[in-house]
Design an enzyme around this catalytic site. Sequence first.
Site, PDB file in Angstrom:
ATOM      1  N   PHE A 186       0.803  -1.223   0.000  1.00  0.00           N
ATOM      2  CA  PHE A 186       0.000   0.000   0.000  1.00  0.00           C
ATOM      3  C   PHE A 186       0.833   1.269   0.000  1.00  0.00           C
ATOM      4  CE2 PHE A 186       0.868  -0.346   4.561  1.00  0.00           C
ATOM      5  CZ  PHE A 186       1.072   0.976   4.931  1.00  0.00           C
TER       6      PHE A 186
ATOM      7  N   LYS B 184      -1.143  -7.774  -8.725  1.00  0.00           N
ATOM      8  CA  LYS B 184      -2.116  -7.812  -7.641  1.00  0.00           C
ATOM      9  C   LYS B 184      -1.729  -6.705  -6.666  1.00  0.00           C
ATOM     10  CE  LYS B 184      -3.114  -8.687  -3.924  1.00  0.00           C
ATOM     11  NZ  LYS B 184      -3.677  -7.758  -2.868  1.00  0.00           N
TER      12      LYS B 184
ATOM     13  N   GLU C 193      -5.053  -4.141  -1.552  1.00  0.00           N
ATOM     14  CA  GLU C 193      -6.484  -3.885  -1.460  1.00  0.00           C
ATOM     15  C   GLU C 193      -6.796  -2.615  -0.668  1.00  0.00           C
ATOM     16  OE1 GLU C 193      -5.401  -7.080   1.630  1.00  0.00           O
ATOM     17  OE2 GLU C 193      -4.773  -6.398  -0.358  1.00  0.00           O
ATOM     18  N   ARG C 194      -5.778  -2.033  -0.010  1.00  0.00           N
ATOM     19  CA  ARG C 194      -6.009  -0.810   0.762  1.00  0.00           C
ATOM     20  C   ARG C 194      -6.113   0.420  -0.128  1.00  0.00           C
ATOM     21  NH1 ARG C 194      -2.016  -1.191   6.040  1.00  0.00           N
ATOM     22  NH2 ARG C 194      -2.775  -3.159   6.881  1.00  0.00           N
TER      23      ARG C 194
ATOM     24  N   SER D 193       5.828  -6.787   4.289  1.00  0.00           N
ATOM     25  CA  SER D 193       6.473  -7.035   5.570  1.00  0.00           C
ATOM     26  C   SER D 193       7.332  -8.296   5.507  1.00  0.00           C
ATOM     27  CB  SER D 193       5.423  -7.188   6.673  1.00  0.00           C
ATOM     28  OG  SER D 193       4.684  -8.381   6.482  1.00  0.00           O
TER      29      SER D 193
ATOM     30  N   CYS E 136       9.873   1.574   3.345  1.00  0.00           N
ATOM     31  CA  CYS E 136      10.949   0.652   3.713  1.00  0.00           C
ATOM     32  C   CYS E 136      12.309   1.323   3.707  1.00  0.00           C
ATOM     33  CB  CYS E 136      10.949  -0.578   2.803  1.00  0.00           C
ATOM     34  SG  CYS E 136      11.241  -0.199   1.059  1.00  0.00           S
TER      35      CYS E 136
ATOM     36  N   GLU F  92      10.130  -3.103  13.266  1.00  0.00           N
ATOM     37  CA  GLU F  92       9.609  -2.199  12.240  1.00  0.00           C
ATOM     38  C   GLU F  92       8.250  -1.682  12.685  1.00  0.00           C
ATOM     39  OE1 GLU F  92       9.286  -1.992   7.434  1.00  0.00           O
ATOM     40  OE2 GLU F  92       8.494  -3.805   8.371  1.00  0.00           O
TER      41      GLU F  92
END
Length: 490
Positions: free
Chosen positions: A155, A179, A182-183, A232, A287, A386
């Site tokens: 996202f 893909k 979805e957020r 993640s 990141c 993190e």
Amino acid sequence: MDSIPVDETVRNYVDGEWRAPGGDDHQEVLNPATNERVGTVPFSSAAALDETVAAAHAAFQEWRSTAVEQRIQPLFRLKSLLEENQESLAETLVTEHGKTKREAMGEIRRGIENVEVACGAPTMMQAGHLPHAAPDIDETAVRQPLGPVVAVTPFNFPAMIPLWFLPYAVATGNTFILKPSERDPFTAVRIAELVEEAGFPDGVVNVVHGGVDSVNHLITHDDVEAVSFVGSTPVAQHVYETAAGAGKRVQAQGGAKNHIVVSATADVDYAVEKTLSSAFANAGQRCLANPVAVVEDDVYDEFADGLVAAAEEMTVGAGLDDGTEMGPLISGPHRESVLEYIETGVEEGGTLLLDGRERDVPAEGNYLGPTLFGDVDPDDTVARDEIFGPVLALVRADDFDDAVATVNRSRFGNAASLFTSDGGEARQFRLDVSAGNLGVNVGTAAPMAFFHFGGRDDSFFGDLHAQGDDAIRFYTDETVYIERWPDSDA
């Protein structure tokens, strides 16, 4: 390109057509600045995913046989379209993600740079030729595309990270399935609309929507040859192990806990300026953020005071508002997760130099002000895990060697930056620090698109990274062609 219409429902882009995802599950997309509904993302059914892979598989044979010079022509058009629509695309991105418009414009520019580099595929795909490799034998290495490939993207950079993969995959002759998260899926939909306008053949570029089940279906599908992932560390490891176990080539970028080192020789004001941007841009949700600053004791107090003063002046608000320097977090649950980390930091004895929970922010939305902890132990949670939010931990170091040792205690190895005026320190940093992206007097060690995006240890699973030559190698197999023409009189 229009902004997001009210009550829009995203669709899959498959084989040159816009199709309903067809699944039973869905998720609402909310504007993080207001928590107002932006639209709905239905999840794809297994049948819809199978149809997508089948379309990519069917398109592959003709696309792989298309001359590379012809394959890059739609990429040239896509570059122009992205530039022409950059501002409206940025507004869509801000609406569903929350980052500032300036950050969104910069993100899209970074994505465009990857399209530019991928247009160099006719040169980058050349693999080498050696005449007389053996008596009367010539050998040539030839790069061949793999087939349908999948990218699962996060996202936090919904425009840039898909463009880490798409241009290189199709320039090298593969067909591509994205893909997106979805957020914030609308940015990917807008990019797919530009892909359609750019004139790629049907089935070469496809976009599908879904959640965990969709990802697992795609990365184990028999006709998918390679998987690219960013997210993640736990999910990156799952994707790597699952897809590799299914025989796929995989590159999986994981999480990070990057460090800045501030040497006693550094220009402290400059280090403050760049650390502020690195730690709090995109609300810390990237990141390459540097959420730990390891500061030599001689300049620690000066650096901490300057950083607090600068962070207090940051404007927190909606990303489309003029003057906003930091937007909201992506969601309410993620904000709660960051708040829990702050509380843990307090419980473990960290000193709150600036408490973002007390910042005056808009009542609606997922806002949190910049938060600074001082005198943090390197083993404390806020210095180790993190957090993916606007939380910066300051750690004291006795000297430069101690600072380097502290950086290398992290289980992550994505990036690190050093502020110094000593060339010897810079050389030691380059040689001794275990991270894939290193910067000296650079706040954020973000490589240009013609270099690969590094990462190691728990920050990366695989051996070929995104961007540049690594991307070309990842999306191709080398065939060695060995040729001899015996003398007809022999």
